[in-house]
Design a protein around this motif. Structure first.
Motif, short mmCIF file in Angstrom:
data_model
loop_
_atom_site.label_atom_id
_atom_site.label_comp_id
_atom_site.label_asym_id
_atom_site.label_seq_id
_atom_site.Cartn_x
_atom_site.Cartn_y
_atom_site.Cartn_z
N PHE A 87 25.03 39.45 13.18
CA PHE A 87 23.64 39.29 13.60
C PHE A 87 22.73 39.75 12.47
CE2 PHE A 87 25.07 43.44 14.84
CZ PHE A 87 24.02 44.28 14.55
N THR A 88 21.43 39.49 12.62
CA THR A 88 20.46 39.90 11.61
C THR A 88 19.76 41.17 12.07
OG1 THR A 88 20.10 37.59 11.01
CG2 THR A 88 18.46 39.17 10.26
N LEU A 89 19.76 42.17 11.21
CA LEU A 89 19.08 43.44 11.47
C LEU A 89 17.75 43.40 10.72
CD1 LEU A 89 19.19 46.29 12.67
CD2 LEU A 89 20.40 47.01 10.61
N TRP A 90 16.64 43.52 11.47
CA TRP A 90 15.31 43.40 10.89
C TRP A 90 14.63 44.75 10.77
CZ3 TRP A 90 14.05 38.87 8.87
CH2 TRP A 90 14.67 37.71 9.36
N GLY A 91 13.81 44.90 9.72
CA GLY A 91 13.00 46.09 9.53
C GLY A 91 11.58 45.68 9.18
N LEU A 92 10.62 46.52 9.50
CA LEU A 92 9.21 46.24 9.22
C LEU A 92 8.91 46.57 7.77
CD1 LEU A 92 6.56 45.34 10.50
CD2 LEU A 92 6.12 47.71 11.08
N GLU A 93 8.53 45.57 7.00
CA GLU A 93 8.16 45.68 5.59
C GLU A 93 9.33 45.94 4.65
OE1 GLU A 93 5.03 44.92 4.75
OE2 GLU A 93 4.27 44.93 6.79
N THR A 94 10.41 46.61 5.11
CA THR A 94 11.56 46.89 4.24
C THR A 94 12.84 46.56 4.99
OG1 THR A 94 11.74 49.17 4.97
CG2 THR A 94 10.38 48.76 3.03
N THR A 95 13.89 46.35 4.22
CA THR A 95 15.20 46.12 4.82
C THR A 95 15.69 47.44 5.42
OG1 THR A 95 15.66 44.48 3.13
CG2 THR A 95 17.54 45.31 4.36
N PRO A 96 16.22 47.42 6.64
CA PRO A 96 16.71 48.67 7.23
C PRO A 96 17.77 49.32 6.34
CG PRO A 96 16.70 46.91 8.85
CD PRO A 96 16.41 46.28 7.52
N GLY A 97 17.67 50.62 6.20
CA GLY A 97 18.60 51.36 5.34
C GLY A 97 19.88 51.74 6.06
N PRO A 98 20.72 52.51 5.36
CA PRO A 98 22.00 52.92 5.94
C PRO A 98 21.85 53.89 7.11
CG PRO A 98 21.67 53.93 3.79
CD PRO A 98 20.54 52.96 4.00
N ASP A 99 20.68 54.49 7.28
CA ASP A 99 20.47 55.43 8.38
C ASP A 99 19.92 54.76 9.64
OD1 ASP A 99 18.06 54.88 7.15
OD2 ASP A 99 17.21 56.85 7.55
N ALA A 100 19.89 53.43 9.69
CA ALA A 100 19.40 52.72 10.87
C ALA A 100 20.30 53.04 12.07
CB ALA A 100 19.37 51.22 10.61
N LYS A 101 19.70 53.21 13.23
CA LYS A 101 20.45 53.58 14.43
C LYS A 101 21.49 52.53 14.81
CE LYS A 101 16.85 56.49 16.31
NZ LYS A 101 15.92 56.75 17.40
N VAL A 102 21.21 51.27 14.53
CA VAL A 102 22.17 50.21 14.84
C VAL A 102 23.43 50.41 14.02
CG1 VAL A 102 22.59 47.73 14.71
CG2 VAL A 102 20.42 48.57 15.57
N ARG A 103 23.28 50.79 12.76
CA ARG A 103 24.46 51.02 11.92
C ARG A 103 25.30 52.18 12.45
NH1 ARG A 103 24.13 47.82 7.58
NH2 ARG A 103 22.09 47.26 6.81
N ALA A 104 24.64 53.23 12.92
CA ALA A 104 25.36 54.36 13.50
C ALA A 104 26.12 53.93 14.75
CB ALA A 104 24.39 55.50 13.82
N ALA A 105 25.50 53.09 15.56
CA ALA A 105 26.16 52.60 16.77
C ALA A 105 27.37 51.74 16.42
CB ALA A 105 25.17 51.80 17.62
N LEU A 106 27.28 50.95 15.37
CA LEU A 106 28.40 50.11 14.96
C LEU A 106 29.53 50.94 14.33
CD1 LEU A 106 26.53 47.03 13.50
CD2 LEU A 106 27.74 47.18 15.67
N ALA A 107 29.20 52.09 13.75
CA ALA A 107 30.22 52.95 13.15
C ALA A 107 30.93 53.80 14.20
CB ALA A 107 29.58 53.85 12.10
N TRP A 108 30.32 53.98 15.37
CA TRP A 108 30.87 54.88 16.37
C TRP A 108 32.28 54.51 16.86
CZ3 TRP A 108 31.07 59.51 17.90
CH2 TRP A 108 31.65 59.83 19.11
N PRO A 109 32.62 53.25 17.15
CA PRO A 109 33.97 52.96 17.65
C PRO A 109 35.07 53.44 16.69
CG PRO A 109 32.58 51.06 18.01
CD PRO A 109 31.78 52.04 17.17
N GLY A 110 34.91 53.25 15.40
CA GLY A 110 35.90 53.73 14.44
C GLY A 110 35.96 55.25 14.41
N LEU A 111 34.80 55.90 14.49
CA LEU A 111 34.75 57.35 14.50
C LEU A 111 35.38 57.90 15.78
CD1 LEU A 111 33.80 59.99 13.20
CD2 LEU A 111 31.58 59.62 14.30
N ALA A 112 35.09 57.29 16.90
CA ALA A 112 35.65 57.74 18.17
C ALA A 112 37.17 57.59 18.18
CB ALA A 112 35.05 56.93 19.33
N GLU A 113 37.67 56.52 17.58
CA GLU A 113 39.12 56.33 17.50
C GLU A 113 39.75 57.44 16.67
OE1 GLU A 113 42.30 52.98 15.95
OE2 GLU A 113 40.22 52.43 16.26
N ALA A 114 39.11 57.81 15.55
CA ALA A 114 39.63 58.88 14.70
C ALA A 114 39.58 60.22 15.40
CB ALA A 114 38.84 58.92 13.39
#
Length: 122
Positions: A87-114
């Motif tokens: 999907f496309t992740l949108w940010g206002l005026e700038t591209t969302p950075g690595p600290d975007a909440k969506v990125r943290a949510a997408l990283a959670w399944p791998g972290l939870a498994e570990a």
């Protein structure tokens, strides 16, 4: 005649659109391997008297109203209408950075498994 010189700039990386005069910048994000995203649709159907005696041989069929219908006027049904793997992740005026909440949510399944993995005994 003088001509105003403008600096040539390379186009910005990623996607760029304008919405109501505001610039949005975006980038494609992959759903983590083993997972799939779903587009969910909610339907509200009015609750009424339902015929639970279908298939009986009686001439007069009895209509019964389920007890939960007294509590609300609509039953809600949620179902998937489509699926996606990116999907496309949108940010206002700038591209969302690595600290975007969506990125943290997408990283959670791998972290939870570990976190919940079996720890090897020494």
């Amino acid at each position: 005649m003088d001509q105003a010189l403008t600096e040539a700039r390379p186009p910005p990386s990623g996607l760029q659109v304008s919405f109501r005069g505001r610039s949005l910048r975006g980038e494609e994000v992959e759903v983590p391997p083993g997972l799939l995203g779903y587009v969910m649709v909610m339907e509200e159907k009015p609750v009424g008297k339902q015929d639970f005696s279908a298939g009986s041989d009686r001439e007069e069929q009895e209509l019964v109203e389920p007890p939960e219908a007294l509590e609300r006027d609509f039953d809600r049904f949620i179902g998937a209408s489509a699926s996606f793997s990116r999907f496309t992740l949108w940010g206002l005026e700038t591209t969302p950075g690595p600290d975007a909440k969506v990125r943290a949510a997408l990283a959670w399944p791998g972290l939870a498994e570990a976190i919940h993995a079996q720890v090897p005994q020494d």
